[in-house]
Design a protein around this motif. Sequence first.
Motif, PDB file in Angstrom:
ATOM      1  N   GLU A 359       0.826  -1.207   0.000  1.00 34.95           N
ATOM      2  CA  GLU A 359       0.000   0.000   0.000  1.00 34.95           C
ATOM      3  C   GLU A 359       0.860   1.257   0.000  1.00 34.95           C
ATOM      4  OE1 GLU A 359      -3.185   0.345  -0.300  1.00 34.95           O
ATOM      5  OE2 GLU A 359      -3.639  -1.806  -0.356  1.00 34.95           O
ATOM      6  N   ALA A 360       1.969   1.219   0.781  1.00 42.49           N
ATOM      7  CA  ALA A 360       2.856   2.385   0.805  1.00 42.49           C
ATOM      8  C   ALA A 360       3.494   2.615  -0.556  1.00 42.49           C
ATOM      9  CB  ALA A 360       3.933   2.193   1.878  1.00 42.49           C
ATOM     10  N   GLU A 361       3.881   1.525  -1.240  1.00 41.30           N
ATOM     11  CA  GLU A 361       4.468   1.665  -2.570  1.00 41.30           C
ATOM     12  C   GLU A 361       3.450   2.236  -3.564  1.00 41.30           C
ATOM     13  OE1 GLU A 361       7.530   1.481  -5.365  1.00 41.30           O
ATOM     14  OE2 GLU A 361       7.522   1.283  -3.177  1.00 41.30           O
ATOM     15  N   LEU A 362       2.216   1.746  -3.478  1.00 38.12           N
ATOM     16  CA  LEU A 362       1.167   2.294  -4.348  1.00 38.12           C
ATOM     17  C   LEU A 362       0.921   3.771  -4.055  1.00 38.12           C
ATOM     18  CD1 LEU A 362      -1.490  -0.575  -4.398  1.00 38.12           C
ATOM     19  CD2 LEU A 362       0.108   0.054  -6.211  1.00 38.12           C
ATOM     20  N   HIS A 363       0.891   4.111  -2.746  1.00 38.46           N
ATOM     21  CA  HIS A 363       0.686   5.520  -2.381  1.00 38.46           C
ATOM     22  C   HIS A 363       1.828   6.392  -2.879  1.00 38.46           C
ATOM     23  CE1 HIS A 363      -0.736   8.930  -0.061  1.00 38.46           C
ATOM     24  NE2 HIS A 363       0.481   9.047   0.485  1.00 38.46           N
ATOM     25  N   ARG A 364       3.066   5.871  -2.771  1.00 37.70           N
ATOM     26  CA  ARG A 364       4.209   6.669  -3.239  1.00 37.70           C
ATOM     27  C   ARG A 364       4.135   6.906  -4.749  1.00 37.70           C
ATOM     28  NH1 ARG A 364       8.688   6.027  -5.742  1.00 37.70           N
ATOM     29  NH2 ARG A 364       8.314   3.791  -5.997  1.00 37.70           N
ATOM     30  N   LYS A 365       3.839   5.831  -5.490  1.00 41.92           N
ATOM     31  CA  LYS A 365       3.736   5.985  -6.938  1.00 41.92           C
ATOM     32  C   LYS A 365       2.609   6.941  -7.314  1.00 41.92           C
ATOM     33  CE  LYS A 365       5.602   1.419  -8.103  1.00 41.92           C
ATOM     34  NZ  LYS A 365       5.342   0.117  -8.746  1.00 41.92           N
ATOM     35  N   ARG A 366       1.522   6.841  -6.564  1.00 43.94           N
ATOM     36  CA  ARG A 366       0.408   7.748  -6.832  1.00 43.94           C
ATOM     37  C   ARG A 366       0.810   9.205  -6.577  1.00 43.94           C
ATOM     38  NH1 ARG A 366      -2.748   5.695  -3.446  1.00 43.94           N
ATOM     39  NH2 ARG A 366      -3.485   4.002  -4.798  1.00 43.94           N
ATOM     40  N   GLN A 367       1.535   9.437  -5.476  1.00 46.57           N
ATOM     41  CA  GLN A 367       1.984  10.793  -5.173  1.00 46.57           C
ATOM     42  C   GLN A 367       2.966  11.310  -6.213  1.00 46.57           C
ATOM     43  OE1 GLN A 367       0.822  12.802  -2.838  1.00 46.57           O
ATOM     44  NE2 GLN A 367      -0.627  11.227  -2.170  1.00 46.57           N
ATOM     45  N   VAL A 368       3.877  10.402  -6.669  1.00 46.19           N
ATOM     46  CA  VAL A 368       4.824  10.816  -7.712  1.00 46.19           C
ATOM     47  C   VAL A 368       4.085  11.197  -8.975  1.00 46.19           C
ATOM     48  CG1 VAL A 368       6.681   9.999  -9.213  1.00 46.19           C
ATOM     49  CG2 VAL A 368       6.733   9.493  -6.756  1.00 46.19           C
ATOM     50  N   ARG A 369       3.090  10.367  -9.323  1.00 48.11           N
ATOM     51  CA  ARG A 369       2.319  10.672 -10.524  1.00 48.11           C
ATOM     52  C   ARG A 369       1.569  11.996 -10.387  1.00 48.11           C
ATOM     53  NH1 ARG A 369      -0.090   6.391 -10.587  1.00 48.11           N
ATOM     54  NH2 ARG A 369      -2.113   6.981  -9.705  1.00 48.11           N
ATOM     55  N   LEU A 370       0.974  12.245  -9.239  1.00 53.80           N
ATOM     56  CA  LEU A 370       0.263  13.513  -9.017  1.00 53.80           C
ATOM     57  C   LEU A 370       1.211  14.696  -9.044  1.00 53.80           C
ATOM     58  CD1 LEU A 370      -2.203  12.440  -6.162  1.00 53.80           C
ATOM     59  CD2 LEU A 370      -2.741  12.838  -8.571  1.00 53.80           C
ATOM     60  N   ALA A 371       2.416  14.491  -8.447  1.00 62.37           N
ATOM     61  CA  ALA A 371       3.383  15.603  -8.444  1.00 62.37           C
ATOM     62  C   ALA A 371       3.814  15.947  -9.859  1.00 62.37           C
ATOM     63  CB  ALA A 371       4.597  15.222  -7.592  1.00 62.37           C
ATOM     64  N   ARG A 372       4.039  14.947 -10.685  1.00 58.34           N
ATOM     65  CA  ARG A 372       4.440  15.217 -12.069  1.00 58.34           C
ATOM     66  C   ARG A 372       3.298  15.860 -12.865  1.00 58.34           C
ATOM     67  NH1 ARG A 372       7.862   9.671 -13.451  1.00 58.34           N
ATOM     68  NH2 ARG A 372       9.620  10.151 -12.030  1.00 58.34           N
ATOM     69  N   GLU A 373       2.082  15.357 -12.614  1.00 60.15           N
ATOM     70  CA  GLU A 373       0.948  15.998 -13.268  1.00 60.15           C
ATOM     71  C   GLU A 373       0.808  17.463 -12.850  1.00 60.15           C
ATOM     72  OE1 GLU A 373      -2.412  13.689 -12.325  1.00 60.15           O
ATOM     73  OE2 GLU A 373      -1.887  11.992 -13.653  1.00 60.15           O
ATOM     74  N   LYS A 374       1.049  17.703 -11.550  1.00 57.47           N
ATOM     75  CA  LYS A 374       0.977  19.084 -11.058  1.00 57.47           C
ATOM     76  C   LYS A 374       2.037  19.956 -11.704  1.00 57.47           C
ATOM     77  CE  LYS A 374       0.892  21.682  -6.720  1.00 57.47           C
ATOM     78  NZ  LYS A 374       1.027  21.586  -5.247  1.00 57.47           N
ATOM     79  N   GLN A 375       3.252  19.388 -11.875  1.00 56.59           N
ATOM     80  CA  GLN A 375       4.311  20.161 -12.541  1.00 56.59           C
ATOM     81  C   GLN A 375       3.931  20.495 -13.987  1.00 56.59           C
ATOM     82  OE1 GLN A 375       7.894  17.918 -12.149  1.00 56.59           O
ATOM     83  NE2 GLN A 375       8.140  18.351  -9.955  1.00 56.59           N
TER      84      GLN A 375
END
Length: 619
Positions: A359-375
């Motif tokens: 779950e932590a790995e999924l959450h991290r990947k999700r956050q990375v994806r959101l951060a890149r989308e935000k950029q």
Amino acid sequence: MANSEHEEVIKLASVVSEANDNEIPALLVRLKYILHRSQQTPQELQDIKELILDYDLLPWCAIVLKYDHSKVKNGFATAVSIVEILSQCCYSISLEKHEEVKDLTLPDAVNSILYLAFVILEQYFENWKQFGSIRYGTHAETIASRLGQFQSIMDSLVNLVTSQSYLARTVLESDNLIRLLIEDNAEMEKRQVLVMKLVQRCVRVDSSCVEKLRSTSANHLLDELIFKITSSQSDDLVGLIVKTLLMMIDAYPDLAGKMTMRYKGLKALMTKWLDHGFDYNLKALMEILDAGNLKLAELARRTRAVKVIWAAYQGWKTRARVGKLHKVIPSLQSSFRRKRQENLQAALKERLGFEQRYEAELHRKRQVRLAREKQLQMLEIVPARSVNRHIQKEEEKAAVKIQTIWRGCSQKKRYEKEKLFQKQVNAAIIIQRGIRKFLKRRRNARSSKPNQLLKYPTVPKELREDYQFEIEQKKTISRKKDVPLSEAQAIHDLTQQRLLLYHSNRNERIQFRDPKLDALLTKIHIEEEVLSNLPDLSTATKVDVDNLSSASNAVAVAAEREHYRAMKDFTSQWWKKLAFDTKDSIDPFDAKIAPVYDQEQNDIEEFLRTPGNFNNLFG
């Protein structure tokens, strides 16, 4: 009462001597009533037996047994009664005084008895074949009476052989005994069990008779016994034969070799009688036949006995251990259940941990994806003229992030090294403390001993008196005025104590002085004096620089590396200076850091190549 019975015996003997041959059997039967009277004591009965022997009534019994009783009414019953009389008269009595009876009468009577038994058995078998199916009536009574008569004759003959053991050889050598064993039908085999009991009793009461048998008689007897083993269907008969053969082999060991040579292949035929109730005797006989020698068979028997004993011991040992296990099993079960519960909990915990990490790995990947989308969204919003400035700010943030993480990693590594160094320092301090305590105890032990330097030399008695006189004169001359004697004595004692303390301290300094320490202190004092007299940089000359130079190679190498570091610091790029903000981070005396900047640069590049660290920077 005894005299009347004696008179009856005497009167009967006189009547028998004068009677006809047909009347003698009925007269001799009267002895049975005389012997069976209940009022007689054992001694009186013994006297009557002796009287019967003295008046030659037993030879008449042996003669009567030779008659043909089948032609006389109730002839077999009379003959059976005479056999019982003969057996009872010879029971527990010595025949040493009656050699004729012992050597001639009784052997002849034994052959007659065996022939009579054969005749009665033949009559029984003929009647049984004709009227065996009839359960009631005259014929059934005749069959039962013949069987009872045969059993009575066999019992009487067994008692006779038991009381007079020398008759065993006569029984075994008799042809009538072989004739009794020859019959091979099922009904006759049931009656031949009584015959085998007679043979067994003969071997038991006189074991030496087996060795004394004539070869022809022994061969005929063995042939018939072996034939019964191979062809009979009666378990009781074969069991008695096997036991009798074992007794004969025990009495005459050479018989085992003769049987092995004469009856080859007998062991294979005897295997069909296994599991019929006499396996122990049968296996013993088979081992003897297989070994061909009684000694080898005995050795095999003892070996088997040892195995049985060992198996019994192992069984007992196992049962004892199992009994102890009953006490240990509850604790083992509780321990097993506890261990199983711990394993289940560990497996559950591991599964939960795996799920949490997933779950932590999924959450991290999700956050990375959101951060890149935000950029990407921010880049779309930013005007074109401000893109470079925005990228520059992002680079600065990334640089700050990299510096933060790298400094944290470097500090962690440094902390581990410092922790190990501090541990070594603490260990050295503890060791030094222990050594100092040990040396202090040693010094105290030495100081407690009397000082050898303060011992006065021995002085002769004459010189001692002269010295004492001079001392008293000097005290009188140099004594201060108005000073009491007690005060002068106190000053003298104080002087002596100070003198003793001075000599003890001087002894310790001389004993524990270290030349290396003196040389090091001297060097430190010289260097301190040189450093204190240094001139200013404006007035310094080449001579002053030469005074500051060191002759140590380690110092020269450290100075060269420090100079290399300073020059590298001025000419390096900005991202190469991240780990070297302070000069205290480099030890000039550490030989593992050369070249310093190349190693640090490789560590930074390896850290940036790791995907996880890069995600942590931009997550």
